[in-house]
Design a protein around this motif. Structure first.
Motif, PDB file in Angstrom:
ATOM      1  N   PHE A 167       0.832  -1.205   0.000  1.00 31.27           N
ATOM      2  CA  PHE A 167       0.000   0.000   0.000  1.00 31.27           C
ATOM      3  C   PHE A 167       0.867   1.255   0.000  1.00 31.27           C
ATOM      4  CE2 PHE A 167      -2.061   3.466   2.306  1.00 31.27           C
ATOM      5  CZ  PHE A 167      -3.206   3.646   1.530  1.00 31.27           C
ATOM      6  N   TYR A 168       1.903   1.289   0.826  1.00 29.71           N
ATOM      7  CA  TYR A 168       2.780   2.460   0.889  1.00 29.71           C
ATOM      8  C   TYR A 168       3.486   2.697  -0.448  1.00 29.71           C
ATOM      9  CZ  TYR A 168       2.178   2.407   5.975  1.00 29.71           C
ATOM     10  OH  TYR A 168       1.662   2.446   7.231  1.00 29.71           O
ATOM     11  N   PRO A 172       2.315   6.600  -1.469  1.00 31.93           N
ATOM     12  CA  PRO A 172       3.362   7.072  -0.539  1.00 31.93           C
ATOM     13  C   PRO A 172       2.953   8.248   0.340  1.00 31.93           C
ATOM     14  CG  PRO A 172       3.856   7.718  -2.808  1.00 31.93           C
ATOM     15  CD  PRO A 172       2.710   6.757  -2.875  1.00 31.93           C
ATOM     16  N   GLY A 173       1.893   8.945  -0.006  1.00 30.37           N
ATOM     17  CA  GLY A 173       1.497  10.110   0.784  1.00 30.37           C
ATOM     18  C   GLY A 173       0.530   9.813   1.912  1.00 30.37           C
ATOM     19  N   ILE A 174       0.157   8.541   2.089  1.00 31.99           N
ATOM     20  CA  ILE A 174      -0.833   8.188   3.110  1.00 31.99           C
ATOM     21  C   ILE A 174      -0.193   7.256   4.131  1.00 31.99           C
ATOM     22  CG2 ILE A 174      -3.100   7.174   3.566  1.00 31.99           C
ATOM     23  CD1 ILE A 174      -3.824   7.744   0.652  1.00 31.99           C
ATOM     24  N   GLU A 175      -0.295   7.620   5.398  1.00 29.16           N
ATOM     25  CA  GLU A 175       0.231   6.795   6.484  1.00 29.16           C
ATOM     26  C   GLU A 175      -0.928   6.042   7.148  1.00 29.16           C
ATOM     27  OE1 GLU A 175       3.282   5.220   8.792  1.00 29.16           O
ATOM     28  OE2 GLU A 175       3.452   6.615   7.107  1.00 29.16           O
ATOM     29  N   ILE A 176      -0.681   4.784   7.519  1.00 26.03           N
ATOM     30  CA  ILE A 176      -1.698   3.963   8.167  1.00 26.03           C
ATOM     31  C   ILE A 176      -1.283   3.680   9.603  1.00 26.03           C
ATOM     32  CG2 ILE A 176      -2.984   1.790   8.114  1.00 26.03           C
ATOM     33  CD1 ILE A 176      -3.573   3.599   5.756  1.00 26.03           C
ATOM     34  N   PHE A 177      -2.185   3.964  10.530  1.00 26.48           N
ATOM     35  CA  PHE A 177      -1.967   3.643  11.943  1.00 26.48           C
ATOM     36  C   PHE A 177      -2.896   2.492  12.284  1.00 26.48           C
ATOM     37  CE2 PHE A 177      -3.000   4.200  16.481  1.00 26.48           C
ATOM     38  CZ  PHE A 177      -1.721   4.182  17.021  1.00 26.48           C
ATOM     39  N   VAL A 178      -2.335   1.276  12.441  1.00 29.82           N
ATOM     40  CA  VAL A 178      -3.133   0.071  12.642  1.00 29.82           C
ATOM     41  C   VAL A 178      -3.368  -0.170  14.123  1.00 29.82           C
ATOM     42  CG1 VAL A 178      -3.267  -2.416  12.266  1.00 29.82           C
ATOM     43  CG2 VAL A 178      -2.238  -0.952  10.522  1.00 29.82           C
ATOM     44  N   VAL A 343      -9.290   7.616   2.626  1.00 29.85           N
ATOM     45  CA  VAL A 343     -10.136   6.501   3.038  1.00 29.85           C
ATOM     46  C   VAL A 343     -10.557   5.661   1.834  1.00 29.85           C
ATOM     47  CG1 VAL A 343     -12.422   5.931   3.939  1.00 29.85           C
ATOM     48  CG2 VAL A 343     -10.993   7.562   5.162  1.00 29.85           C
ATOM     49  N   GLN A 344     -10.974   6.316   0.769  1.00 28.17           N
ATOM     50  CA  GLN A 344     -11.425   5.603  -0.431  1.00 28.17           C
ATOM     51  C   GLN A 344     -10.258   4.905  -1.137  1.00 28.17           C
ATOM     52  OE1 GLN A 344     -14.425   5.057  -1.312  1.00 28.17           O
ATOM     53  NE2 GLN A 344     -15.730   6.649  -0.439  1.00 28.17           N
ATOM     54  N   GLN A 345      -9.097   5.541  -1.173  1.00 29.91           N
ATOM     55  CA  GLN A 345      -7.926   4.915  -1.789  1.00 29.91           C
ATOM     56  C   GLN A 345      -7.509   3.667  -1.023  1.00 29.91           C
ATOM     57  OE1 GLN A 345      -4.719   7.612  -3.266  1.00 29.91           O
ATOM     58  NE2 GLN A 345      -6.006   9.258  -2.438  1.00 29.91           N
ATOM     59  N   PHE A 346      -7.549   3.747   0.300  1.00 28.09           N
ATOM     60  CA  PHE A 346      -7.207   2.583   1.118  1.00 28.09           C
ATOM     61  C   PHE A 346      -8.213   1.466   0.900  1.00 28.09           C
ATOM     62  CE2 PHE A 346      -7.540   0.300   5.246  1.00 28.09           C
ATOM     63  CZ  PHE A 346      -6.278  -0.285   5.251  1.00 28.09           C
ATOM     64  N   ALA A 347      -9.495   1.809   0.817  1.00 27.11           N
ATOM     65  CA  ALA A 347     -10.538   0.798   0.630  1.00 27.11           C
ATOM     66  C   ALA A 347     -10.366   0.068  -0.704  1.00 27.11           C
ATOM     67  CB  ALA A 347     -11.913   1.451   0.698  1.00 27.11           C
ATOM     68  N   ARG A 348     -10.067   0.800  -1.762  1.00 33.98           N
ATOM     69  CA  ARG A 348      -9.890   0.152  -3.073  1.00 33.98           C
ATOM     70  C   ARG A 348      -8.696  -0.794  -3.057  1.00 33.98           C
ATOM     71  NH1 ARG A 348     -11.583   5.338  -4.960  1.00 33.98           N
ATOM     72  NH2 ARG A 348      -9.431   6.051  -5.173  1.00 33.98           N
ATOM     73  N   TRP A 349      -7.587  -0.321  -2.477  1.00 39.81           N
ATOM     74  CA  TRP A 349      -6.400  -1.185  -2.387  1.00 39.81           C
ATOM     75  C   TRP A 349      -6.709  -2.427  -1.565  1.00 39.81           C
ATOM     76  CZ3 TRP A 349      -4.109  -2.611   2.216  1.00 39.81           C
ATOM     77  CH2 TRP A 349      -2.969  -3.426   2.080  1.00 39.81           C
ATOM     78  N   TRP A 350      -7.360  -2.247  -0.421  1.00 44.35           N
ATOM     79  CA  TRP A 350      -7.658  -3.350   0.498  1.00 44.35           C
ATOM     80  C   TRP A 350      -8.469  -4.432  -0.192  1.00 44.35           C
ATOM     81  CZ3 TRP A 350     -12.549  -4.856   2.410  1.00 44.35           C
ATOM     82  CH2 TRP A 350     -12.526  -5.786   3.449  1.00 44.35           C
TER      83      TRP A 350
END
Length: 373
Positions: A167-168, A172-178, A343-350
């Motif tokens: 994902f990174y 590259p511009g989005i950080e994920i805090f799990v 949020v939408q970019q992460f959802a599509r990748w996921w």
């Protein structure tokens, strides 16, 4: 992040001006003689009486020096931690005690010991530190466009974290805090916990959240290669059989256990194992899988989560046959944003990555099943 100086405490003053109820609660402590003192609302007047409301930098700084000394029960250790002299620490504590009108420590020849008032104040300061750390961490994540993702522990451990690098690379511009946890799928819960995205595993949809993406899971029995050899051996039909159950991650229906096992049996059209079996229970799916890895029984595997364990040979298909459709992984949010939002970019990748992993797992068990025929 932790705080050891006046700089971090400026946040308390700001919270006080905005009447932050959490800080107000943790800074209200009960001192001896039944006197309740709120540290945010206390200062000294010229005649020595306490008045409110006011807060100043001197009080904040002295409280933090006190916390350093109280945490270590040592003036020397506190001075070293704060990078000041021992006399500076002693003077600050004496000034704080004078201002509060009580002793915070009992002095002995070579050590100090917290008084009842000191112990109460230390507990309050510990809570303040936790509130500050959490609040400033959230601010930092917001400034760096970090998404706070709350995910089921088994999925977070076995799939999400190992795949984040992909994902990174793409974003590259989005950080994920799990956050590996289980919280209710409600807007109130997400808002209260500061969560942007929730990933859970369920049969039904949530009422007041926006569903970003979903992936239906497929399940099948898994065990170690050694355990499979026992099942296929001449004594397999009579050897003791152990079924490994996940009782918390599993999508229960009206509190009923065995949803995934029943889904697989229904799809197969059988009542396997058709004989008495020992049941062992765990509160997370990956604990059941690890028990299976160590030859302890048969677990019901989810295609996405067991992918890594299948690929390295730690788990194999326990009973030949196709996987069964079961519950659905769902990604929720209270604020979906536009099509290009993080949020939408992460959802599509996921969704894309989950489906790819799932198809690879199903291909592995199908291939292995064909080889064993």
């Amino acid at each position: 992040m932790c705080f050891s100086s006046f700089d971090g405490l400026v946040f308390i003053a700001t919270a006080h001006r905005h009447r932050n109820p959490t800080l107000a609660k943790v800074l209200s402590v009960e001192l001896p003689r039944g006197t309740a003192i709120n540290w945010l609302n206390m200062t000294n007047t010229s005649d020595g009486e306490r008045s409110a409301p006011r807060i100043d930098g001197q009080l904040l700084a002295d409280l933090w020096v006190f916390r350093a000394a109280a945490s270590s029960n040592s003036i020397t250790a506190a001075a070293s931690k704060l990078n000041v002299t021992q006399s500076a620490v002693s003077q600050r504590i004496l000034r704080l005690e004078s201002r509060l009108g009580c002793s915070l420590f009992t002095r002995h020849k070579s050590r100090i010991e917290l008084s009842d008032a000191g112990a109460s104040l230390l507990r309050a300061m510990t809570q303040v530190n936790l509130v500050l750390t959490d609040s400033l961490s959230r601010i930092q994540r917001t400034e760096h466009k970090a998404l706070v993702v709350s995910c089921l522990p088994s999925l977070a451990t076995e799939w999400l974290v190992p795949h984040l690098e992909d994902f990174y690379h793409r974003h590259p511009g989005i950080e994920i805090f799990v956050r590996s946890e289980q919280i209710p799928a409600t807007s109130e819960s997400l808002e209260g916990e500061g969560v942007d995205v929730l990933i859970d595993y369920r049969l039904a949809a949530a009422a007041d959240l926006h569903e970003l993406a979903s992936v239906q899971e497929y399940v099948f029995p898994v065990c170690s290669r050694k355990y499979r050899e026992v099942l296929d051996g001449p004594d397999g039909a009579t050897a003791p059989l152990v079924l490994l159950h996940d009782d918390v991650d599993e999508p229960w229906e009206a509190g009923k256990r065995g949803t995934e096992w029943n889904a697989w049996r229904t799809s197969r059209g059988s009542d396997w194992p058709g004989r008495a079996a020992i049941g062992r229970h765990f509160n997370l799916a990956h604990l059941a899988y690890h028990a299976a890895m160590f030859h302890q029984g048969v677990a019901i595997g989810r295609a996405v989560i067991v992918h890594r364990l299948l690929s390295i040979g730690e788990l194999v298909l326990a009973i030949d046959g196709p996987p069964a459709p079961c519950a659905t992984y769902r990604m929720w949010t209270a604020r979906p944003g536009d099509a290009n939002s993080p949020v939408q970019q992460f959802a599509r990748w996921w969704r894309e990555a989950m489906l790819q992993t799932q198809s690879q797992s199903i291909a592995m068990i199908t291939s292995n099943g064909n080889e064993s025929d």
